[in-house]
Design a protein around this motif. Sequence first.
Motif, PDB file in Angstrom:
ATOM      1  N   THR A 195      44.182  32.898  41.576  1.00 46.40           N
ATOM      2  CA  THR A 195      43.396  33.748  40.682  1.00 46.40           C
ATOM      3  C   THR A 195      43.299  35.138  41.274  1.00 46.40           C
ATOM      4  O   THR A 195      42.938  35.303  42.441  1.00 46.40           O
ATOM      5  N   TRP A 196      43.636  36.136  40.468  1.00 47.33           N
ATOM      6  CA  TRP A 196      43.586  37.547  40.858  1.00 47.33           C
ATOM      7  C   TRP A 196      42.266  38.107  40.358  1.00 47.33           C
ATOM      8  O   TRP A 196      41.995  38.100  39.163  1.00 47.33           O
ATOM      9  N   LEU A 197      41.423  38.579  41.286  1.00 50.67           N
ATOM     10  CA  LEU A 197      40.112  39.093  40.907  1.00 50.67           C
ATOM     11  C   LEU A 197      40.197  40.573  40.551  1.00 50.67           C
ATOM     12  O   LEU A 197      40.964  41.320  41.162  1.00 50.67           O
ATOM     13  N   GLY A 198      39.401  40.987  39.570  1.00 53.13           N
ATOM     14  CA  GLY A 198      39.401  42.402  39.221  1.00 53.13           C
ATOM     15  C   GLY A 198      38.373  42.737  38.171  1.00 53.13           C
ATOM     16  O   GLY A 198      37.740  41.861  37.579  1.00 53.13           O
ATOM     17  N   SER A 199      38.210  44.034  37.945  1.00 49.85           N
ATOM     18  CA  SER A 199      37.286  44.501  36.914  1.00 49.85           C
ATOM     19  C   SER A 199      37.891  45.617  36.079  1.00 49.85           C
ATOM     20  O   SER A 199      37.184  46.277  35.325  1.00 49.85           O
ATOM     21  N   GLY A 200      39.207  45.832  36.225  1.00 42.35           N
ATOM     22  CA  GLY A 200      39.852  46.922  35.502  1.00 42.35           C
ATOM     23  C   GLY A 200      41.177  46.511  34.896  1.00 42.35           C
ATOM     24  O   GLY A 200      41.680  45.401  35.114  1.00 42.35           O
ATOM     25  N   MET A 201      41.768  47.438  34.147  1.00 41.53           N
ATOM     26  CA  MET A 201      43.011  47.165  33.437  1.00 41.53           C
ATOM     27  C   MET A 201      44.182  46.918  34.388  1.00 41.53           C
ATOM     28  O   MET A 201      45.047  46.080  34.117  1.00 41.53           O
ATOM     29  N   THR A 202      44.228  47.643  35.508  1.00 41.18           N
ATOM     30  CA  THR A 202      45.346  47.484  36.448  1.00 41.18           C
ATOM     31  C   THR A 202      45.428  46.048  36.954  1.00 41.18           C
ATOM     32  O   THR A 202      46.506  45.433  36.958  1.00 41.18           O
ATOM     33  N   SER A 203      44.302  45.491  37.373  1.00 37.51           N
ATOM     34  CA  SER A 203      44.288  44.115  37.872  1.00 37.51           C
ATOM     35  C   SER A 203      44.678  43.125  36.782  1.00 37.51           C
ATOM     36  O   SER A 203      45.389  42.145  37.038  1.00 37.51           O
ATOM     37  N   ALA A 204      44.214  43.363  35.558  1.00 40.59           N
ATOM     38  CA  ALA A 204      44.540  42.473  34.445  1.00 40.59           C
ATOM     39  C   ALA A 204      46.045  42.416  34.213  1.00 40.59           C
ATOM     40  O   ALA A 204      46.622  41.338  34.029  1.00 40.59           O
ATOM     41  N   LYS A 205      46.685  43.573  34.243  1.00 42.82           N
ATOM     42  CA  LYS A 205      48.125  43.616  33.995  1.00 42.82           C
ATOM     43  C   LYS A 205      48.924  43.046  35.160  1.00 42.82           C
ATOM     44  O   LYS A 205      49.969  42.425  34.967  1.00 42.82           O
ATOM     45  N   GLU A 206      48.413  43.238  36.385  1.00 46.23           N
ATOM     46  CA  GLU A 206      49.077  42.643  37.552  1.00 46.23           C
ATOM     47  C   GLU A 206      49.037  41.129  37.477  1.00 46.23           C
ATOM     48  O   GLU A 206      50.032  40.446  37.749  1.00 46.23           O
ATOM     49  N   ALA A 207      47.878  40.571  37.144  1.00 42.90           N
ATOM     50  CA  ALA A 207      47.745  39.118  37.023  1.00 42.90           C
ATOM     51  C   ALA A 207      48.685  38.567  35.961  1.00 42.90           C
ATOM     52  O   ALA A 207      49.339  37.538  36.153  1.00 42.90           O
ATOM     53  N   ALA A 208      48.753  39.263  34.829  1.00 36.56           N
ATOM     54  CA  ALA A 208      49.633  38.820  33.740  1.00 36.56           C
ATOM     55  C   ALA A 208      51.096  38.866  34.162  1.00 36.56           C
ATOM     56  O   ALA A 208      51.873  37.939  33.884  1.00 36.56           O
ATOM     57  N   ARG A 209      51.476  39.930  34.848  1.00 42.31           N
ATOM     58  CA  ARG A 209      52.879  40.136  35.234  1.00 42.31           C
ATOM     59  C   ARG A 209      53.362  39.068  36.198  1.00 42.31           C
ATOM     60  O   ARG A 209      54.530  38.662  36.158  1.00 42.31           O
ATOM     61  N   HIS A 210      52.472  38.574  37.050  1.00 42.66           N
ATOM     62  CA  HIS A 210      52.882  37.592  38.055  1.00 42.66           C
ATOM     63  C   HIS A 210      52.548  36.163  37.656  1.00 42.66           C
ATOM     64  O   HIS A 210      52.749  35.232  38.456  1.00 42.66           O
ATOM     65  N   GLY A 211      52.023  35.967  36.465  1.00 37.35           N
ATOM     66  CA  GLY A 211      51.779  34.616  35.984  1.00 37.35           C
ATOM     67  C   GLY A 211      50.722  33.873  36.756  1.00 37.35           C
ATOM     68  O   GLY A 211      50.824  32.661  36.985  1.00 37.35           O
ATOM     69  N   VAL A 212      49.657  34.599  37.192  1.00 36.68           N
ATOM     70  CA  VAL A 212      48.550  33.955  37.902  1.00 36.68           C
ATOM     71  C   VAL A 212      47.292  34.079  37.054  1.00 36.68           C
ATOM     72  O   VAL A 212      47.241  34.808  36.064  1.00 36.68           O
ATOM     73  N   GLY A 213      46.256  33.354  37.441  1.00 38.56           N
ATOM     74  CA  GLY A 213      44.995  33.447  36.735  1.00 38.56           C
ATOM     75  C   GLY A 213      44.334  34.800  36.954  1.00 38.56           C
ATOM     76  O   GLY A 213      44.636  35.510  37.925  1.00 38.56           O
ATOM     77  N   TYR A 214      43.429  35.144  36.054  1.00 38.93           N
ATOM     78  CA  TYR A 214      42.698  36.408  36.174  1.00 38.93           C
ATOM     79  C   TYR A 214      41.215  36.127  36.060  1.00 38.93           C
ATOM     80  O   TYR A 214      40.763  35.509  35.088  1.00 38.93           O
ATOM     81  N   SER A 215      40.458  36.558  37.081  1.00 38.44           N
ATOM     82  CA  SER A 215      39.008  36.396  37.079  1.00 38.44           C
ATOM     83  C   SER A 215      38.389  37.775  36.917  1.00 38.44           C
ATOM     84  O   SER A 215      38.459  38.611  37.826  1.00 38.44           O
ATOM     85  N   PHE A 216      37.797  38.003  35.754  1.00 40.56           N
ATOM     86  CA  PHE A 216      37.250  39.318  35.418  1.00 40.56           C
ATOM     87  C   PHE A 216      35.778  39.397  35.798  1.00 40.56           C
ATOM     88  O   PHE A 216      34.966  38.562  35.372  1.00 40.56           O
ATOM     89  N   ALA A 217      35.418  40.400  36.605  1.00 43.28           N
ATOM     90  CA  ALA A 217      34.041  40.566  37.082  1.00 43.28           C
ATOM     91  C   ALA A 217      33.224  41.325  36.045  1.00 43.28           C
ATOM     92  O   ALA A 217      33.006  42.525  36.157  1.00 43.28           O
ATOM     93  N   ALA A 218      32.743  40.598  35.031  1.00 40.81           N
ATOM     94  CA  ALA A 218      31.976  41.237  33.961  1.00 40.81           C
ATOM     95  C   ALA A 218      30.644  41.770  34.468  1.00 40.81           C
ATOM     96  O   ALA A 218      30.092  42.711  33.900  1.00 40.81           O
TER      97      ALA A 218
END
Length: 334
Positions: free
Chosen positions: A167-190
């Motif tokens: 799981t790739w942690l993040g709170s911005g668009m850059t992290s979201a796109k990185e997680a998608a590109r590498h096929g890993v989970g994304y944990s968004f810090a709302a």
Amino acid sequence: MKLKLGILDQSPVTMGSTSAAALANSINLALWAEEAGFNSVMYSEHHGVEAYGSSSPELLAATVLSRTQRIKVGTAGIMMRNYSAYKIAEWTKFLTTLYPGRFILGLGKAPGGLKDAVMALNNHKPVVLSNLETKLEEIIRYLKEEKGEYEGLIAQPVNLQKLPEITWLGSGMTSAKEAARHGVGYSFAAFMNSEYGSENTDAYIADFEESLLHSTASLQVTVAVSVAENIEKARRNAYGMAYQFLQSRQLVSPEVVLPPEIVEQRILGSKDEEEFFTVLDRIIIETPQTIYPRLQQISEKYNTRDLLILCNMYSEEDRMNTFKNIILHNQLSH
């Protein structure tokens, strides 16, 4: 609809208590969470601060994995700039071998502490702010046992029965796109950035590329929550947590969780009063009767059933009460 609930445990230290007590609370919380029906418990990484008792989420995760049977346990997350990709891959494979299907490797790009702590972690040398996405790629190669920079180098133990969840942690668009590109989970810090959150999570889902690690998008949203018998008590119980968030925003080392009356003394009438209440308003503050509908709204907003709950309070009893009400009303909804 029943939600998929996990706990983000920062091992909060409270005023008048100790880090040892905070770690004991973390272990007791995990044992209870497994019995109560939570899906996962994840541990954060902080260095050089009084506020949090755990500096080694991988060690705390290993301890809890050894004492539980079902619940998934992981890091949320390992602060990658402080460690080599090779070492992260080694202990990830170690835990995955011992506890197949139960360990989650959560990775973050934040430093994990203020300047002095980060310098100490990096042998008192300036941190090389290399591309952390490249380090993620290197970790994945070691886990999949593909050839990398060092020909023939393996990360033991080899031949995993099943690759771990990442799981790739993040709170911005850059992290979201990185997680998608590498096929890993994304944990968004709302709890850190909810204003434009759905734009980031929508981008992750839309751009997700299937991989051996995740065949479909795996989106998780982390929210800070306070539940009590009435809104006023729930709001006051959240003061200590909100004050820590405020200190982090101001790049000040967070203190231990303070009782609400001390937070009030410091905040009311101060230059930080407006910002404090802005931070407080980002916390989900509800009663037992209203918490499930509110979490359901968040689930629908972000198009995921997977929610991670953060709750730091001065009273451990009040903190546990929040988790108990969340899981109870989630089960009653089914």
